[in-house]
Design an enzyme around this catalytic site. Structure first.
Site, PDB file in Angstrom:
ATOM      1  CG  HIS A  18      18.090  67.246  81.465  1.00  0.00           C
ATOM      2  ND1 HIS A  18      17.750  66.337  80.503  1.00  0.00           N
ATOM      3  CD2 HIS A  18      17.097  67.187  82.387  1.00  0.00           C
ATOM      4  CE1 HIS A  18      16.631  65.737  80.819  1.00  0.00           C
ATOM      5  NE2 HIS A  18      16.192  66.250  81.960  1.00  0.00           N
ATOM      6  CG  HIS A  21      14.962  69.179  78.469  1.00  0.00           C
ATOM      7  ND1 HIS A  21      15.637  69.605  79.581  1.00  0.00           N
ATOM      8  CD2 HIS A  21      13.792  68.674  78.915  1.00  0.00           C
ATOM      9  CE1 HIS A  21      14.906  69.370  80.654  1.00  0.00           C
ATOM     10  NE2 HIS A  21      13.783  68.805  80.278  1.00  0.00           N
ATOM     11  CB  CYS A 126       2.581  64.109  90.900  1.00  0.00           C
ATOM     12  SG  CYS A 126       4.363  64.445  90.774  1.00  0.00           S
ATOM     13  CB  CYS A 129       3.780  64.410  86.773  1.00  0.00           C
ATOM     14  SG  CYS A 129       4.878  63.094  87.266  1.00  0.00           S
ATOM     15  CB  CYS A 143       5.379  60.779  91.944  1.00  0.00           C
ATOM     16  SG  CYS A 143       5.960  61.023  90.250  1.00  0.00           S
ATOM     17  CG  HIS A 146       8.664  64.267  89.963  1.00  0.00           C
ATOM     18  ND1 HIS A 146       7.720  63.899  89.030  1.00  0.00           N
ATOM     19  CD2 HIS A 146       9.435  65.210  89.377  1.00  0.00           C
ATOM     20  CE1 HIS A 146       7.908  64.616  87.929  1.00  0.00           C
ATOM     21  NE2 HIS A 146       8.940  65.401  88.105  1.00  0.00           N
ATOM     22  CE  LYS A 292      14.276  58.511  86.589  1.00  0.00           C
ATOM     23  NZ  LYS A 292      13.589  59.177  87.540  1.00  0.00           N
ATOM     24  CE  LYS A 295      17.481  70.531  88.997  1.00  0.00           C
ATOM     25  NZ  LYS A 295      16.473  71.537  89.292  1.00  0.00           N
TER      26      LYS A 295
END
Ligand code: MSP
Length: 478
Positions: A18, A21, A126, A129, A143, A146, A292, A295
């Protein structure tokens, strides 16, 4: 010849790229290209982090074997980087034998320092992570990244004596201003290390997927503890010759993985008696229209879609233009369209189009003697050395806007009527400066740089028109 080794993180293969990256990777690419231009020998590495538990799960979902699955995903990551013109020299995959060899060699050294011991790990993990968590890391038991409940684990693990390196690390950070950048992240890391370091688990028990722990094959090496070693793998470590590249000049990373790169990795290197990377740069995060990216919100920006809409060079520009590198950015479609239109279509595109039109119209395409360009590039270089891509681009745009203004003031269409000799000077001056713009832009916009070079370099403009950036209708959304 001076060398420059820059790395990106290696990306998890459970998902595709995405915009975040792409950001890390494009920034690293810009620096790699810049240092090549400065005549350095460059090693620019990127790759995939394949031994994660997430891989096993994602492969299961699509009913594939983990290895077959990561083979396919690695191809997709490479294709993405090819589309974004990423000029990496080495694409490393952590399921390759040479990564295993480098990992074993480093673990041998760490073991020889007496820094590995067996213990019991009881706590939280987690999987998103791939990280052990403390209660204080969680928000309402979840977390924070996530939004999942970490798994409770109790298992026998091998530990690395991270605590032993608290003082040496602090000393290193204090003595090397450039080690962690930007400054705010350096303070963050210093405060973290000052609070004290716990030893960390470096193996997981009873897992099938991963690199077996060399001293006890019931365990695999914890994915982060070997993923970091990719930075040595790409230098050829432990074979002779790795010292040519090691230590790395820059580990380019996002702020979320700072602790791994600025604390754990350096401690592992200290334990193994190896020099530390010169700089770990932790950049900021991208949000999308103020939110933020996630998905579940469905607002994750796919870099390949942006490239389809704007082109690769424009995407690279838009990512680095506005936000000071190190701070968080916000991708807003309206703003992106406005910047595209004003900076690329108008300022740069028109400058080139007007210039070649005049050279064609008044001189049949002949430019004549192109003078050496005279623009002072020191501020540009300083910005590049300081990772301030926004400032470096602003410097180039000062030049571009100055040239557009020069056209307005000189009015070549008037000079053309009675002073062809002066007209020739004016147009050659423009061509020379546009060539310089192309050179400065090369690390950021490789296609445009090539176009500019082709257009003007032989002293003859052959093309009648060139539309590098077709204007976009503002307010369109992707
Ligand atoms: N596999 C680990 C890194 C191991 S390096 C030894 C990992 N991989 S990742 O696929 O999650 O990608 C990490 C990179 O993407 C980091 O540099 C991270 O900061 C960056 N980004 C992920 N989301 C991002 C944004 N929303 N914005 C900017 N960068 C972000 O972590």
């Amino acid at each position: 010849m001076a060398k420059f080794f820059i790395s990106t993180p290696i990306y998890y293969t459970n998902d595709v790229a995405h915009i975040g990256h792409a950001y890390t990777t494009i920034a690293a690419d810009v620096l790699a290209r810049y240092h090549r231009q400065q005549g350095k020998q460059v090693l620019f590495s990127t790759g995939t982090d394949e031994n994660s538990l997430k891989v096993v799960k994602s492969a299961e979902v699509v009913k594939k074997e983990p290895q077959g699955f990561v083979d396919e995903m690695a191809v997709r990551w490479r294709q993405t980087w090819d589309q974004l013109e990423i000029s990496y020299d080495r694409f490393v995959r952590t399921t390759e034998p040479d990564h295993k060899a480098a990992t074993y060699a480093l673990f041998e050294k760490i073991n020889a320092s007496g820094d590995l011991y067996k213990g019991m790990y009881e706590g939280l993990y987690c999987e998103g992570c791939e990280e052990f968590k403390k209660d204080s890391d969680l928000e309402e038991g979840l977390c924070p990244l996530h939004k999942t409940t970490p798994k409770s684990v109790k298992e026998e693990n091998y530990f690395f004596k991270l605590s032993k390196y608290q003082q040496p690390l602090l000393k290193h950070i204090r003595e090397h201003d450039e080690f962690v950048q930007p400054e705010s992240r350096r303070h963050e890391v210093m405060a973290f290390v000052e609070r004290g370091l716990d030893d960390i688990s470096v193996t997981r028990e009873g897992q099938q997927w991963g690199i077996p722990y060399p001293f006890d094959e019931k365990h695999v090496i914890y994915v982060w503890a070997e993923a970091l070693i990719n930075y040595l793998t790409v230098t050829g470590y432990p074979d002779n010759g790795y010292e040519k590249w090691w230590p790395a000049d820059v580990h380019m990373i996002g702020k979320d993985i700072l602790k791994f790169h600025a604390v754990i990795w350096p401690a592992m290197l200290l334990s193994a008696g190896l020099p530390l990377p010169k700089t770990v740069f932790g950049h900021g995060f991208w949000n999308a229209d103020g939110h933020k990216m996630s998905k579940s919100l469905g607002n994750v920006i796919n870099p390949l879609k942006v490239v389809q809409a704007y082109g690769t060079d424009a995407f690279r520009y838009l990512l680095l233009r506005d936000t000071p590198f190190g701070e968080d950015g916000d991708w807003q479609t309206k703003r992106v369209d406005d910047v595209y239109n004003s900076d690329l279509a108008d300022d740069l595109g028109n400058l080139i189009q007007r210039t070649i039109t005049m050279i064609n119209k008044y001189q049949d395409g002949a430019i004549g003697e192109i003078p050496n360009h005279s623009h002072d590039i020191k501020p540009f270089k300083t910005a590049m050395e300081n990772f301030r891509f926004d400032k470096a681009l602003e410097e180039i745009w000062v030049l571009i806007r100055g040239l557009n203004q020069y056209i307005e003031e000189e009015k070549p269409w008037i000079i053309a009527k009675d002073d062809p000799a002066h007209l020739k000077e004016v147009l050659a001056y423009l061509a020379g400066n546009i060539l310089q713009v192309g050179q400065l832009l090369q690390p950021f916009m490789p296609h445009v740089a090539e176009e500019i070079d082709n257009l003007f370099k032989d002293g003859l403009v052959r093309q009648k028109t060139v539309i590098l950036f077709p204007k976009r209708e503002s307010k369109t959304s992707e």
